[in-house]
Design a protein around this motif. Sequence first.
Motif, PDB file in Angstrom:
ATOM      1  N   GLN A 283     -20.148 -12.396 -27.417  1.00 16.18           N
ATOM      2  CA  GLN A 283     -18.771 -11.908 -27.414  1.00 16.18           C
ATOM      3  C   GLN A 283     -18.718 -10.602 -26.849  1.00 16.18           C
ATOM      4  O   GLN A 283     -17.598 -10.454 -25.924  1.00 16.18           O
ATOM      5  CB  GLN A 283     -18.513 -11.944 -28.987  1.00 16.18           C
ATOM      6  N   LEU A 284     -19.692  -9.820 -26.772  1.00 16.01           N
ATOM      7  CA  LEU A 284     -19.373  -8.443 -26.143  1.00 16.01           C
ATOM      8  C   LEU A 284     -19.249  -8.607 -24.645  1.00 16.01           C
ATOM      9  O   LEU A 284     -18.530  -8.174 -23.897  1.00 16.01           O
ATOM     10  CB  LEU A 284     -20.691  -7.529 -26.375  1.00 16.01           C
ATOM     11  N   LEU A 285     -20.273  -9.577 -24.064  1.00 16.09           N
ATOM     12  CA  LEU A 285     -20.352  -9.731 -22.674  1.00 16.09           C
ATOM     13  C   LEU A 285     -18.934 -10.571 -22.199  1.00 16.09           C
ATOM     14  O   LEU A 285     -18.354 -10.279 -21.260  1.00 16.09           O
ATOM     15  CB  LEU A 285     -21.456 -10.651 -22.306  1.00 16.09           C
ATOM     16  N   GLU A 286     -18.396 -11.682 -23.061  1.00 19.76           N
ATOM     17  CA  GLU A 286     -17.291 -12.105 -22.651  1.00 19.76           C
ATOM     18  C   GLU A 286     -16.180 -11.248 -22.792  1.00 19.76           C
ATOM     19  O   GLU A 286     -15.229 -11.315 -21.850  1.00 19.76           O
ATOM     20  CB  GLU A 286     -17.116 -13.269 -23.686  1.00 19.76           C
ATOM     21  N   SER A 287     -16.102 -10.316 -23.736  1.00 17.66           N
ATOM     22  CA  SER A 287     -14.790  -9.260 -23.634  1.00 17.66           C
ATOM     23  C   SER A 287     -14.823  -8.478 -22.438  1.00 17.66           C
ATOM     24  O   SER A 287     -13.780  -8.222 -21.961  1.00 17.66           O
ATOM     25  CB  SER A 287     -15.017  -8.550 -24.836  1.00 17.66           C
ATOM     26  N   ARG A 288     -16.196  -8.102 -21.792  1.00 20.94           N
ATOM     27  CA  ARG A 288     -16.188  -7.279 -20.507  1.00 20.94           C
ATOM     28  C   ARG A 288     -15.780  -8.193 -19.507  1.00 20.94           C
ATOM     29  O   ARG A 288     -15.121  -7.712 -18.562  1.00 20.94           O
ATOM     30  CB  ARG A 288     -17.515  -6.776 -20.279  1.00 20.94           C
ATOM     31  N   ASP A 289     -16.040  -9.261 -19.335  1.00 20.69           N
ATOM     32  CA  ASP A 289     -15.592 -10.267 -18.068  1.00 20.69           C
ATOM     33  C   ASP A 289     -13.951 -10.582 -18.475  1.00 20.69           C
ATOM     34  O   ASP A 289     -13.234 -10.279 -17.264  1.00 20.69           O
ATOM     35  CB  ASP A 289     -16.130 -11.620 -18.469  1.00 20.69           C
ATOM     36  N   ARG A 290     -13.323 -10.432 -19.766  1.00 23.45           N
ATOM     37  CA  ARG A 290     -11.885 -10.647 -19.883  1.00 23.45           C
ATOM     38  C   ARG A 290     -11.313  -9.479 -19.313  1.00 23.45           C
ATOM     39  O   ARG A 290     -10.308  -9.208 -18.774  1.00 23.45           O
ATOM     40  CB  ARG A 290     -11.529 -10.880 -21.312  1.00 23.45           C
ATOM     41  N   ARG A 291     -11.854  -8.187 -19.528  1.00 28.03           N
ATOM     42  CA  ARG A 291     -11.274  -6.878 -19.424  1.00 28.03           C
ATOM     43  C   ARG A 291     -11.231  -6.737 -17.893  1.00 28.03           C
ATOM     44  O   ARG A 291     -10.281  -6.164 -17.320  1.00 28.03           O
ATOM     45  CB  ARG A 291     -12.139  -5.658 -20.083  1.00 28.03           C
ATOM     46  N   ALA A 292     -12.523  -7.130 -17.221  1.00 29.88           N
ATOM     47  CA  ALA A 292     -12.430  -6.824 -15.737  1.00 29.88           C
ATOM     48  C   ALA A 292     -11.320  -7.899 -15.040  1.00 29.88           C
ATOM     49  O   ALA A 292     -10.526  -7.409 -14.286  1.00 29.88           O
ATOM     50  CB  ALA A 292     -13.695  -7.542 -15.374  1.00 29.88           C
ATOM     51  N   ALA A 293     -11.124  -9.069 -15.687  1.00 28.50           N
ATOM     52  CA  ALA A 293     -10.214 -10.067 -15.151  1.00 28.50           C
ATOM     53  C   ALA A 293      -8.712  -9.271 -15.326  1.00 28.50           C
ATOM     54  O   ALA A 293      -7.891  -9.605 -14.519  1.00 28.50           O
ATOM     55  CB  ALA A 293     -10.285 -11.411 -15.747  1.00 28.50           C
ATOM     56  N   HIS A 294      -8.576  -8.717 -16.557  1.00 30.05           N
ATOM     57  CA  HIS A 294      -7.302  -8.419 -16.788  1.00 30.05           C
ATOM     58  C   HIS A 294      -6.903  -7.116 -15.985  1.00 30.05           C
ATOM     59  O   HIS A 294      -5.946  -6.931 -15.449  1.00 30.05           O
ATOM     60  CB  HIS A 294      -7.173  -7.632 -18.183  1.00 30.05           C
ATOM     61  N   GLN A 295      -8.062  -6.268 -15.701  1.00 31.56           N
ATOM     62  CA  GLN A 295      -7.934  -4.974 -14.821  1.00 31.56           C
ATOM     63  C   GLN A 295      -7.444  -5.632 -13.484  1.00 31.56           C
ATOM     64  O   GLN A 295      -6.525  -5.020 -12.713  1.00 31.56           O
ATOM     65  CB  GLN A 295      -9.120  -4.261 -14.658  1.00 31.56           C
ATOM     66  N   LYS A 296      -7.960  -6.562 -12.939  1.00 33.84           N
ATOM     67  CA  LYS A 296      -7.671  -7.083 -11.576  1.00 33.84           C
ATOM     68  C   LYS A 296      -6.272  -7.645 -11.768  1.00 33.84           C
ATOM     69  O   LYS A 296      -5.270  -7.465 -10.772  1.00 33.84           O
ATOM     70  CB  LYS A 296      -8.650  -8.395 -11.253  1.00 33.84           C
ATOM     71  N   GLU A 297      -5.572  -8.281 -12.772  1.00 35.08           N
ATOM     72  CA  GLU A 297      -4.165  -8.569 -12.713  1.00 35.08           C
ATOM     73  C   GLU A 297      -3.490  -7.498 -12.800  1.00 35.08           C
ATOM     74  O   GLU A 297      -2.278  -7.376 -12.071  1.00 35.08           O
ATOM     75  CB  GLU A 297      -4.030  -9.333 -14.148  1.00 35.08           C
TER      76      GLU A 297
ATOM     77  N   GLN B 293      -0.634  -0.559 -21.979  1.00 33.07           N
ATOM     78  CA  GLN B 293      -0.742  -1.876 -22.989  1.00 33.07           C
ATOM     79  C   GLN B 293      -2.064  -1.386 -23.939  1.00 33.07           C
ATOM     80  O   GLN B 293      -2.912  -0.984 -23.545  1.00 33.07           O
ATOM     81  CB  GLN B 293      -1.162  -3.127 -22.042  1.00 33.07           C
ATOM     82  N   VAL B 294      -1.840  -2.076 -25.187  1.00 38.50           N
ATOM     83  CA  VAL B 294      -2.819  -1.477 -26.017  1.00 38.50           C
ATOM     84  C   VAL B 294      -3.381  -3.019 -26.775  1.00 38.50           C
ATOM     85  O   VAL B 294      -2.438  -3.754 -27.123  1.00 38.50           O
ATOM     86  CB  VAL B 294      -2.433  -0.423 -27.380  1.00 38.50           C
ATOM     87  N   LYS B 295      -4.779  -3.070 -26.804  1.00 43.78           N
ATOM     88  CA  LYS B 295      -5.468  -4.326 -27.285  1.00 43.78           C
ATOM     89  C   LYS B 295      -6.170  -3.775 -28.506  1.00 43.78           C
ATOM     90  O   LYS B 295      -7.324  -3.186 -28.525  1.00 43.78           O
ATOM     91  CB  LYS B 295      -6.013  -4.870 -26.277  1.00 43.78           C
ATOM     92  N   ASP B 296      -6.088  -4.141 -29.936  1.00 49.36           N
ATOM     93  CA  ASP B 296      -6.591  -3.952 -30.863  1.00 49.36           C
ATOM     94  C   ASP B 296      -7.651  -5.291 -31.198  1.00 49.36           C
ATOM     95  O   ASP B 296      -7.166  -6.099 -31.676  1.00 49.36           O
ATOM     96  CB  ASP B 296      -6.136  -3.448 -32.339  1.00 49.36           C
ATOM     97  N   LEU B 297      -8.951  -5.443 -30.579  1.00 48.95           N
ATOM     98  CA  LEU B 297      -9.582  -6.582 -30.543  1.00 48.95           C
ATOM     99  C   LEU B 297     -10.919  -6.477 -31.474  1.00 48.95           C
ATOM    100  O   LEU B 297     -11.123  -5.391 -31.801  1.00 48.95           O
ATOM    101  CB  LEU B 297     -10.129  -6.773 -29.160  1.00 48.95           C
ATOM    102  N   GLU B 298     -11.150  -7.546 -31.910  1.00 46.65           N
ATOM    103  CA  GLU B 298     -12.652  -7.405 -32.762  1.00 46.65           C
ATOM    104  C   GLU B 298     -13.771  -6.863 -32.021  1.00 46.65           C
ATOM    105  O   GLU B 298     -14.607  -6.392 -32.469  1.00 46.65           O
ATOM    106  CB  GLU B 298     -12.770  -9.004 -33.226  1.00 46.65           C
TER     107      GLU B 298
END
Length: 161
Positions: free
Chosen positions: A6-20, A70-75
Amino acid sequence: MINLAQLLESRDRRAAHQKELLEAFPACSLVCLTVQLPGSVKRNRNSLIIGGAGMAALLNRFGSVLRHVQVKDLETGYEAYLAVNLPPRLVKTLCCEIEDTHPLGRLMDIDVVGVDRAAIGLPPRKCLLCENEVRYCMRARTHSAEELLGRIEEMIKDYTK
């Protein structure tokens, strides 16, 4: 509690969102605030206090030149993204001032995409408990999660007095 996947997946999502966001705001510097907490619990009262304090400091510093917030309060942890209409090196310098001077700054990771501390002549960050570089202590697991969480609890108590 989260696991490594889950931690690694969140890093990937964060990197993709940064690119967007970089594509959506090409003339801006992109700031990404995350909270530094050891262990498998990344969202709790402390993470919200630290994240809120970080956002308040960033809004105070960059309020007049913000193009997106933008703020994200995620697990998997607190995340905030800010598109700032200033040059990246200047933004990184100002973000490092927050990390280095705010009472909870050591618990914040304020990244400016494409610029690191070394690029602006700053040394790596120190450990919460000793004078070693934080990455050294993390790799060597010099301190227990309990020791680190105890120190974090003290910092938050002092901040919220």
